[in-house]
Design a protein around this motif. Structure first.
Motif, PDB file in Angstrom:
ATOM      1  N   LYS A 225      14.563 -30.013   2.707  1.00  0.00           N
ATOM      2  CA  LYS A 225      15.486 -29.545   3.667  1.00  0.00           C
ATOM      3  C   LYS A 225      15.294 -28.094   3.964  1.00  0.00           C
ATOM      4  O   LYS A 225      15.298 -27.553   5.358  1.00  0.00           O
ATOM      5  N   GLY A 226      15.100 -27.273   3.026  1.00  0.00           N
ATOM      6  CA  GLY A 226      14.729 -25.797   3.176  1.00  0.00           C
ATOM      7  C   GLY A 226      13.648 -25.485   4.013  1.00  0.00           C
ATOM      8  O   GLY A 226      13.499 -24.604   4.842  1.00  0.00           O
TER       9      GLY A 226
ATOM     10  N   GLN B 203      16.936 -25.274  -4.037  1.00  0.00           N
ATOM     11  CA  GLN B 203      15.770 -25.655  -4.816  1.00  0.00           C
ATOM     12  C   GLN B 203      15.376 -24.823  -5.879  1.00  0.00           C
ATOM     13  O   GLN B 203      14.758 -25.496  -6.956  1.00  0.00           O
TER      14      GLN B 203
ATOM     15  N   LYS C  47      20.920 -22.011   2.061  1.00  0.00           N
ATOM     16  CA  LYS C  47      21.762 -23.313   0.969  1.00  0.00           C
ATOM     17  C   LYS C  47      20.554 -23.685   0.357  1.00  0.00           C
ATOM     18  O   LYS C  47      20.904 -24.065  -0.727  1.00  0.00           O
ATOM     19  N   TYR C  48      19.746 -24.409   1.029  1.00  0.00           N
ATOM     20  CA  TYR C  48      18.865 -25.114   0.346  1.00  0.00           C
ATOM     21  C   TYR C  48      17.689 -24.471  -0.410  1.00  0.00           C
ATOM     22  O   TYR C  48      17.177 -25.032  -1.508  1.00  0.00           O
TER      23      TYR C  48
ATOM     24  N   LYS D  23      14.159 -32.958  -2.240  1.00  0.00           N
ATOM     25  CA  LYS D  23      15.211 -33.200  -1.065  1.00  0.00           C
ATOM     26  C   LYS D  23      15.610 -31.606  -0.820  1.00  0.00           C
ATOM     27  O   LYS D  23      15.623 -31.361   0.260  1.00  0.00           O
ATOM     28  N   ALA D  24      15.763 -30.785  -1.932  1.00  0.00           N
ATOM     29  CA  ALA D  24      16.194 -29.407  -1.567  1.00  0.00           C
ATOM     30  C   ALA D  24      14.873 -28.739  -0.896  1.00  0.00           C
ATOM     31  O   ALA D  24      15.403 -27.945   0.166  1.00  0.00           O
TER      32      ALA D  24
END
Length: 597
Positions: free
Chosen positions: A254-255, A207, A202-203, A250-251
């Motif tokens: 988290k990824g 991204q 998802k991340y 942020k993306a």
């Protein structure tokens, strides 16, 4: 899963032509894999021979017999074989890697060329709806991710998968009980890895989308930097950048967190599995299930197998982030390829010029469904006439121009030249007879001459000079040290806005268009430059069928007919004098402009 399948189809399309090279890779991978899976067996044999030698040496020494009877030859032979195995394995891996690098370079080069070629065939609406930065990021960020994944991961997947299969075969061939002990924890590892991968996916997708938005923002602000500085908007611009950059951070974070968990997890599972193999191997040896003479060597062999097996799982799992970036990149590149090309009739009518008229008949048009821009517009222009379009912003003036050049197709009605619908015409033929001078002048890298002959590369020097003279830019060019060979680039400020516009007009003149469109060509210049551009425009317009969009009404006073648009409808039509006498919307516009001037 659908995205994964599409990505695999995308990669197959570009890789299928290299099947002979993949045969070489598979052969080299088979050789390297065989040598690698045999190596632990030789390590175990070497250890067993060393134990035999040490035991015999101690026995001879205890009996006070010559220790020369304990030969190390068998141990040395095993070590030499092991070294040869590693040398040949490394050579095979090197050849495979070199072939992979060649395939990668050629295939990504074809992707880049294919993507650029696709952009040249697409409808103008795609470029209207996507920022330059977002389009550019598909060439840079997305293709770079694909290249990196193919360069680092593809060979790892092939060699790693082959090695896993080879290790399984060797383990079960060597000892079934220890083989089952070694692979027993693999399903648990896969389940844990799958949970993490699902979270990371998802991340990683987010991204790349956020990177595209960030690139678009940066490109927009760099292009408008002078406006930002002039209006002291630096702080606001920085805040906007920080917001977009924070979304990327942020993306990405988290990824990377989820993707980064995979390798240490697999390493931890490898250590646990190694301990399990040592424990059960020792237990089997103590209980007599394994001959004690080979027990130590066999346990060491399976420890090697276990570590190699989990190392491959760890490497394949830790490559997930790069694989997902490549899949996301393939999706974003595929989004471009999924866009429709301009409709080009294979048997389109060739346009040779305008003999009678250009007409718009009952035209309705909308850029987006439900938001109609033009409503039942009817315009007829005889050959050689100059028609001016005026009206407030958003009235549909530029939309009329977009339809004339078939940047967009009408929703209803038709645009015709000499009673032939332009949708039935050969598109290249149509465009070659339509000249456009836009509000924002564009110069390409190269020389001034290169820019003037852009639409007619085979133009002679005489034609270039004649076009420049008509555009009232020849004298300025002659003052430059290199004249027409003066270099043009984005970095220099050699030309003013007006001079760039005059060069653009010269570029249009040299193509000798039958239909001319001038889209607010004087809106960004001062009154002195406007006068020069107006003279150049008068030269271009003379004898040609032309449409002129203008906010400054004094530039279109000599138009054969002025069409007033408002809210996508024609509300007035006539000559300048006729419209003034009507005392309607045009008269109000004209009087207001001259009051302020």
């Amino acid at each position: 899963m659908k995205e994964f399948k599409r990505a695999m189809t995308f990669f197959y399309h570009y890789l299928k032509r290299y099947k002979p090279s993949f045969v070489i890779i598979l052969v080299m991978t088979f050789i390297a894999t065989y040598l690698q899976v045999k190596a632990p067996e030789y390590i175990g044999n070497a250890l067993n021979e060393l134990v035999k030698y040490a035991t015999k040496f101690q026995i001879l020494k205890a009996k006070h017999l010559p220790t020369s009877g304990a030969s190390k030859d068998a141990f040395v032979e095993v070590i030499v074989s092991l070294i040869l195995f590693y040398v040949f394995s490394s050579a095979a891996t090197f050849v495979s890697s070199m072939v992979f690098s060649r395939i990668n370079a050629l295939s990504t080069n074809r992707m880049r060329i294919g993507l650029f070629n696709k952009l040249q065939k697409m409808q103008i609406k795609y470029f209207d709806r996507h920022s330059d930065g977002d389009i550019l990021s598909r060439f840079t960020s997305d293709l770079d991710n694909i290249y990196n994944a193919m360069n680092q991961v593809l060979s790892q997947i092939v060699s790693g998968s082959a090695l896993l299969i080879g290790l399984l075969i060797m383990m079960f061939k060597k000892d079934v009980q220890l083989a089952w002990v070694t692979v027993a924890s693999v399903p648990i590892s896969f389940i844990l890895a799958w949970i993490i991968i699902t979270k990371a996916q998802k991340y990683v997708n987010l991204q790349q989308d956020e990177v595209g938005k960030l690139n678009g923002y940066i490109n927009e602000k760099i292009t408008g930097q002078k406006v930002i500085i002039t209006n002291s908007l630096q702080a606001e611009t920085i805040d906007g950048f920080i917001g977009h950059n924070e979304n990327v951070r942020k993306a990405t974070l988290k990824g990377q967190i989820y993707s980064g968990m995979i390798f240490p997890l697999m390493q931890g599972m490898s250590l646990v599995n190694t301990a399990i193999v040592i424990f059960f191997g020792s237990w089997l040896a103590v209980n007599g299930d394994i001959k004690k003479s080979v027990a130590l060597g066999l346990v060491v062999t399976f420890v090697q197998y276990s570590q190699q097996f989990y190392n491959q799982i760890a490497q394949l799992s830790s490559s997930y982030s790069m694989i997902q970036l490549a899949i996301t990149g393939a999706r974003r590149v595929n989004e471009v390829f999924d866009e429709a090309d301009e409709v080009r009739p294979t048997d389109g009518v060739a346009l040779t010029g305008i003999d009678r008229s250009v007409t718009m008949e009952n035209v309705d048009f909308s850029y987006l469904p439900g938001k109609q821009i033009l409503h039942d517009v009817n315009i007829e222009v005889d050959k050689g006439q100059m028609i001016a379009l005026v009206g407030p912003t958003g009235s549909g003036k530029t939309t009329v121009m977009n339809l004339m050049n078939r940047f967009y197709d009408v929703d209803h009605g038709a645009v015709k030249i000499d009673d032939v619908d332009i949708r039935e015409m050969d598109l290249d033929s149509l465009r070659s007879h339509v000249g456009i001078v836009l509000q924002e002048s564009v110069l390409f890298s190269g020389t001034i001459r290169d820019n003037i002959v852009f639409g007619k590369p085979d133009a002679t020097d005489e034609e270039v000079i004649a076009a420049a003279k008509q555009a009232h830019i020849h004298e300025f060019i002659e003052t430059l040290e290199d004249g027409y060979q003066t270099k043009v680039s984005e970095e220099d400020n050699l030309f003013s806005t007006g001079q760039k516009q005059l060069i653009s007009i010269a570029r249009t003149i040299i193509t000798d268009p039958a239909l001319l469109i001038l889209d607010e060509a004087t809106s960004n210049v001062d009154t002195v430059t406007e006068s020069r551009i107006q003279k150049a425009m008068d030269n271009v317009i003379q004898g040609r069928t032309s449409f002129v969009i203008a906010h400054r009404l004094k530039t279109i006073l000599n138009a054969d007919r002025i069409i007033v648009l408002k809210d996508g409808k024609i509300i007035e039509e006539g000559s300048h004098q006729e419209l003034l006498e009507q005392e309607g919307f045009y008269a109000e516009l004209y009087n207001n402009q001259f009051v302020f001037e």
